[in-house]
Design an enzyme around this catalytic site. Sequence first.
Site, PDB file in Angstrom:
ATOM      1  N   THR A  25       0.852  -1.191   0.000  1.00 36.69           N
ATOM      2  CA  THR A  25       0.000   0.000   0.000  1.00 36.69           C
ATOM      3  C   THR A  25       0.884   1.236   0.000  1.00 36.69           C
ATOM      4  OG1 THR A  25      -1.879  -1.072   1.039  1.00 36.69           O
ATOM      5  CG2 THR A  25      -1.644   1.283   1.459  1.00 36.69           C
ATOM      6  N   GLN A  97      -4.312  -7.253  -5.916  1.00 38.54           N
ATOM      7  CA  GLN A  97      -4.734  -7.689  -4.582  1.00 38.54           C
ATOM      8  C   GLN A  97      -6.047  -6.993  -4.212  1.00 38.54           C
ATOM      9  OE1 GLN A  97      -3.003  -6.492  -0.699  1.00 38.54           O
ATOM     10  NE2 GLN A  97      -2.740  -8.674  -0.299  1.00 38.54           N
ATOM     11  N   HIS A 174      -7.176 -10.643  -0.428  1.00 39.32           N
ATOM     12  CA  HIS A 174      -6.413 -10.290   0.778  1.00 39.32           C
ATOM     13  C   HIS A 174      -7.147 -10.873   1.981  1.00 39.32           C
ATOM     14  CE1 HIS A 174      -3.748  -8.504   3.493  1.00 39.32           C
ATOM     15  NE2 HIS A 174      -3.746  -7.261   3.091  1.00 39.32           N
ATOM     16  N   ASN A 177      -3.706 -10.007   7.508  1.00 40.40           N
ATOM     17  CA  ASN A 177      -3.407  -8.690   8.104  1.00 40.40           C
ATOM     18  C   ASN A 177      -4.588  -7.930   8.684  1.00 40.40           C
ATOM     19  OD1 ASN A 177      -0.921  -9.388   7.208  1.00 40.40           O
ATOM     20  ND2 ASN A 177      -0.761  -7.846   5.586  1.00 40.40           N
ATOM     21  N   TYR A 179      -7.774  -7.445   7.693  1.00 38.11           N
ATOM     22  CA  TYR A 179      -8.805  -6.794   6.880  1.00 38.11           C
ATOM     23  C   TYR A 179     -10.053  -7.687   6.811  1.00 38.11           C
ATOM     24  CZ  TYR A 179      -4.968  -3.699   6.313  1.00 38.11           C
ATOM     25  OH  TYR A 179      -3.948  -2.838   6.612  1.00 38.11           O
ATOM     26  N   ARG A 226      -4.026 -14.465  -0.056  1.00 38.38           N
ATOM     27  CA  ARG A 226      -2.983 -14.210   0.942  1.00 38.38           C
ATOM     28  C   ARG A 226      -3.576 -14.418   2.338  1.00 38.38           C
ATOM     29  NH1 ARG A 226       1.335  -9.254   2.034  1.00 38.38           N
ATOM     30  NH2 ARG A 226       3.080 -10.686   1.986  1.00 38.38           N
ATOM     31  N   ASN A 234      -3.239  -5.332  13.184  1.00 39.90           N
ATOM     32  CA  ASN A 234      -4.604  -4.791  13.217  1.00 39.90           C
ATOM     33  C   ASN A 234      -5.491  -5.477  14.250  1.00 39.90           C
ATOM     34  OD1 ASN A 234      -4.503  -2.603  11.407  1.00 39.90           O
ATOM     35  ND2 ASN A 234      -4.631  -3.982   9.646  1.00 39.90           N
ATOM     36  N   GLY A 316       8.833  -7.313  -0.060  1.00 36.19           N
ATOM     37  CA  GLY A 316       8.173  -6.021   0.049  1.00 36.19           C
ATOM     38  C   GLY A 316       9.168  -4.881   0.059  1.00 36.19           C
ATOM     39  N   ARG A 317       9.737  -4.616   1.245  1.00 30.07           N
ATOM     40  CA  ARG A 317      10.601  -3.438   1.385  1.00 30.07           C
ATOM     41  C   ARG A 317      11.816  -3.449   0.449  1.00 30.07           C
ATOM     42  NH1 ARG A 317      10.910  -4.319   7.607  1.00 30.07           N
ATOM     43  NH2 ARG A 317      10.737  -6.402   6.719  1.00 30.07           N
TER      44      ARG A 317
HETATM   45  C1  LIG Z   1       4.673   0.163   3.043  1.00 28.99           C
HETATM   46  C2  LIG Z   1       4.048  -1.202   3.178  1.00 28.99           C
HETATM   47  C3  LIG Z   1       2.773  -1.422   2.672  1.00 28.99           C
HETATM   48  C4  LIG Z   1       2.196  -2.703   2.737  1.00 28.99           C
HETATM   49  N1  LIG Z   1       0.957  -2.908   2.169  1.00 28.99           N
HETATM   50  C5  LIG Z   1       0.445  -4.159   2.093  1.00 28.99           C
HETATM   51  C6  LIG Z   1      -0.767  -4.419   1.369  1.00 28.99           C
HETATM   52  O1  LIG Z   1      -1.395  -3.537   0.771  1.00 28.99           O
HETATM   53  N2  LIG Z   1      -1.216  -5.702   1.355  1.00 28.99           N
HETATM   54  C7  LIG Z   1      -0.556  -6.728   1.985  1.00 28.99           C
HETATM   55  O2  LIG Z   1      -1.004  -7.878   1.920  1.00 28.99           O
HETATM   56  N3  LIG Z   1       0.602  -6.505   2.645  1.00 28.99           N
HETATM   57  C8  LIG Z   1       1.122  -5.262   2.696  1.00 28.99           C
HETATM   58  N4  LIG Z   1       2.342  -5.076   3.315  1.00 28.99           N
HETATM   59  C9  LIG Z   1       3.128  -6.225   3.799  1.00 28.99           C
HETATM   60  C10 LIG Z   1       4.123  -6.670   2.717  1.00 28.99           C
HETATM   61  O3  LIG Z   1       3.440  -7.240   1.611  1.00 28.99           O
HETATM   62  C11 LIG Z   1       5.133  -7.723   3.246  1.00 28.99           C
HETATM   63  O4  LIG Z   1       4.425  -8.840   3.744  1.00 28.99           O
HETATM   64  C12 LIG Z   1       6.025  -7.152   4.356  1.00 28.99           C
HETATM   65  O5  LIG Z   1       6.608  -5.929   3.916  1.00 28.99           O
HETATM   66  C13 LIG Z   1       7.147  -8.133   4.765  1.00 28.99           C
HETATM   67  O6  LIG Z   1       7.967  -8.413   3.668  1.00 28.99           O
HETATM   68  P1  LIG Z   1       9.447  -7.728   3.523  1.00 28.99           P
HETATM   69  O7  LIG Z   1      10.198  -8.142   4.751  1.00 28.99           O
HETATM   70  O8  LIG Z   1       9.989  -8.324   2.260  1.00 28.99           O
HETATM   71  O9  LIG Z   1       9.235  -6.254   3.450  1.00 28.99           O
HETATM   72  C14 LIG Z   1       2.906  -3.779   3.323  1.00 28.99           C
HETATM   73  C15 LIG Z   1       4.192  -3.549   3.853  1.00 28.99           C
HETATM   74  C16 LIG Z   1       4.775  -2.288   3.775  1.00 28.99           C
HETATM   75  C17 LIG Z   1       6.170  -2.076   4.292  1.00 28.99           C
END
Ligand SMILES: Cc1cc2nc3c(=O)[nH]c(=O)nc-3n(C[C@H](O)[C@H](O)[C@H](O)COP(=O)(O)O)c2cc1C
Length: 358
Positions: A25, A97, A174, A177, A179, A226, A234, A316-317
């Site tokens: 997001t 998603q 989704h 987390n 939701y 997912r 949350n 993600g990051r």
């Molecule tokens: C800025 C940000 C936004 C995220 N938005 C979502 C999202 O919209 N949907 C979701 O399932 N996970 C979301 N996540 C979780 C990531 O998909 C991922 O599971 C999490 O960053 C851990 O992976 P990483 O260690 O590779 O960053 C978000 C994480 C971050 C950092």
Amino acid sequence: MSLLFSKTALGPLALQNRLVMAPLTRNRATGNVPNELMVQYYAQRASAGLIITEGTSPSPNGLGYPRIPGAFSAEQVAGWKRVTEAVHARGAKMFMQLMHCGRIAHPLNLPAGARVLGPSAVAAAGEMYTDAEGMKPNATPQAMTGADIKAAIAEYAQAAKNAAAAGFDGIELHGANGYLIEQFIRPNSNQRTDRYGGAIENRARFVLEVADAAINAIGREKTGIRLSPFGVFNDMPVYPAMEADYTWLARELNARGLLYIHLVDHSPMGAPPVPDSIKAMFRSVFKGALILSGGYDAARAESDLAAGKCDLIAVGRPILANPDLVARWKAGAAVNAPDMSTFYTPGPKGYTDYPVLG
Ligand SMILES: Cc1cc2nc3c(=O)[nH]c(=O)nc-3n(C[C@H](O)[C@H](O)[C@H](O)COP(=O)(O)O)c2cc1C
């Protein structure tokens, strides 16, 4: 020989590698419509095998956060079409998603006429950012009526069709987390006494009806999900029957022949660890593809792929901060650190301006 960077198949789809961009997001969709900045952002990251979009709402009621995109209007479909065209031109496949925020919301973030909904009228602890008034406590949702549930399922199905019309290769529900889907699965947020609450067969009815509706709309080979077993994000506390519930759910999802299950592990972000046993359970019960995520670097990705723990690795990051992550990891080059202060802010800063290798 790298497994991470070798081609593979995901159901009927040919992927250029096994690296998945996790859903992120980013709150750049002013007016809830995908725009040119988002086209650029996703196109920059299309050397991944698969890109999963940021959480995208199937309904005006699901737009809990500010500036998140939707998939329910013609304007949104047109915006997403530009995104999928740019991403496909660079070789990645792309899934949308579908995220209905449910009770993780504030009315100030919703368009006129939309409602904050949940399985029960139980607010999540915590606060929600609003553009109009800053941080506000999460709203107490209206408990969904039978008609609300039917309408929400229909919205997921229509959004799946809209995603296909916008050129997506599939959708990811989704169910993680905290939701709406997970709000139904978990007993703390679902205190219903009708057929959608109580035993896991009832608490899982919503997710399974949504999955069936999506399958009906676009096909099982285009539908993934997912999940976050043992996730607490949350306001979703762990409860004694958690492992048994998710084992039951894994069997039901397997029976439906979904394309993939994508597991969340937020322990690298400070959350309690997700037991390896539950990941192994999903691997053995579910015969479709398994995607693991959470804290991966290239070495750990290779090692989990080689051990057969999963089929694809989502990050993600790392890819947020490194549009050319594939090239960097292939070269063993240094990576940019993510800037948390611009994760959710509008505009290009910290979004499309991360440097790439020269
Ligand atoms: C800025 C940000 C936004 C995220 N938005 C979502 C999202 O919209 N949907 C979701 O399932 N996970 C979301 N996540 C979780 C990531 O998909 C991922 O599971 C999490 O960053 C851990 O992976 P990483 O260690 O590779 O960053 C978000 C994480 C971050 C950092």
